[in-house]
Scaffold this motif. Structure first.
Motif, PDB file in Angstrom:
ATOM      1  N   ASP A  83       0.855  -1.186   0.000  1.00 40.72           N
ATOM      2  CA  ASP A  83       0.000   0.000   0.000  1.00 40.72           C
ATOM      3  C   ASP A  83       0.891   1.236   0.000  1.00 40.72           C
ATOM      4  N   ASP A  85       0.253   4.412  -0.398  1.00 46.09           N
ATOM      5  CA  ASP A  85      -0.230   5.554   0.384  1.00 46.09           C
ATOM      6  C   ASP A  85       0.107   5.390   1.866  1.00 46.09           C
ATOM      7  N   ALA A  86      -0.118   4.187   2.387  1.00 47.55           N
ATOM      8  CA  ALA A  86       0.191   3.931   3.795  1.00 47.55           C
ATOM      9  C   ALA A  86       1.692   4.060   4.057  1.00 47.55           C
ATOM     10  N   HIS A  87       2.505   3.585   3.126  1.00 45.23           N
ATOM     11  CA  HIS A  87       3.951   3.670   3.316  1.00 45.23           C
ATOM     12  C   HIS A  87       4.474   5.096   3.136  1.00 45.23           C
ATOM     13  N   LYS A  89       2.910   7.666   4.228  1.00 42.76           N
ATOM     14  CA  LYS A  89       2.659   8.221   5.561  1.00 42.76           C
ATOM     15  C   LYS A  89       3.701   7.727   6.552  1.00 42.76           C
ATOM     16  N   LYS A  90       4.081   6.459   6.460  1.00 36.10           N
ATOM     17  CA  LYS A  90       5.108   5.910   7.350  1.00 36.10           C
ATOM     18  C   LYS A  90       6.455   6.615   7.132  1.00 36.10           C
ATOM     19  N   GLN A 126       4.350  -0.037  -5.543  1.00 34.97           N
ATOM     20  CA  GLN A 126       3.206  -0.915  -5.265  1.00 34.97           C
ATOM     21  C   GLN A 126       2.915  -1.618  -6.584  1.00 34.97           C
TER      22      GLN A 126
END
Length: 131
Positions: A83, A85-87, A89-90, A126
């Motif tokens: 993902d 988008d999630a990464h 943010k991370k 991704q």
């Protein structure tokens, strides 16, 4: 874990660089068109028809155009994520910085580069779902 799946190296002359790695290490290279930024794919290991490596742990890569911008001068790795988008943010939560916006690489997946906390440029991919 998110594995390293690709490497990228800058080249002032991509044809010269492709010739070097072909002659020295027997890598196979493929010059892509301007619609792909003139990127050169570098195959360092055998792959299946869908592009998956046949030997676990081996990766392929490519050469991109080196410019006057110092940001294009370093070798980089590409890390596969489920993902993006999630990464992204991370990365920012951990003190890194996203470079630009994610872009879809046709037939490959969603890609974005980032700086880690030490100023190293790396990228995330991704991948598109394999059939």
């Amino acid at each position: 874990m998110n594995p390293v799946v690709h490497f990228e190296m800058p080249a002032e002359d991509r044809a010269r660089m492709a010739n070097f790695y072909t002659n020295v290490f027997n890598w196979q290279t493929q010059q892509l068109g301007e619609d792909m930024g003139g990127y050169v794919l570098a195959s360092t290991t055998a792959t299946t028809e869908d592009g998956s490596v046949t030997t676990p742990g081996n990766i392929n890569g490519g050469f991109y155009q080196k410019t006057d911008d110092p940001l294009t001068h370093g070798t980089s790795i590409v890390i596969a994520v489920e993902d993006i988008d999630a990464h992204m943010k991370k990365v920012t939560s951990a003190g890194g910085k996203i470079i630009g916006e994610p872009m879809m690489i046709p037939g490959i997946g969603n890609f974005v580069s980032f700086y880690d906390t030490e100023g190293n440029r790396a990228s995330m991919l991704q991948p598109l779902m394999q059939k």
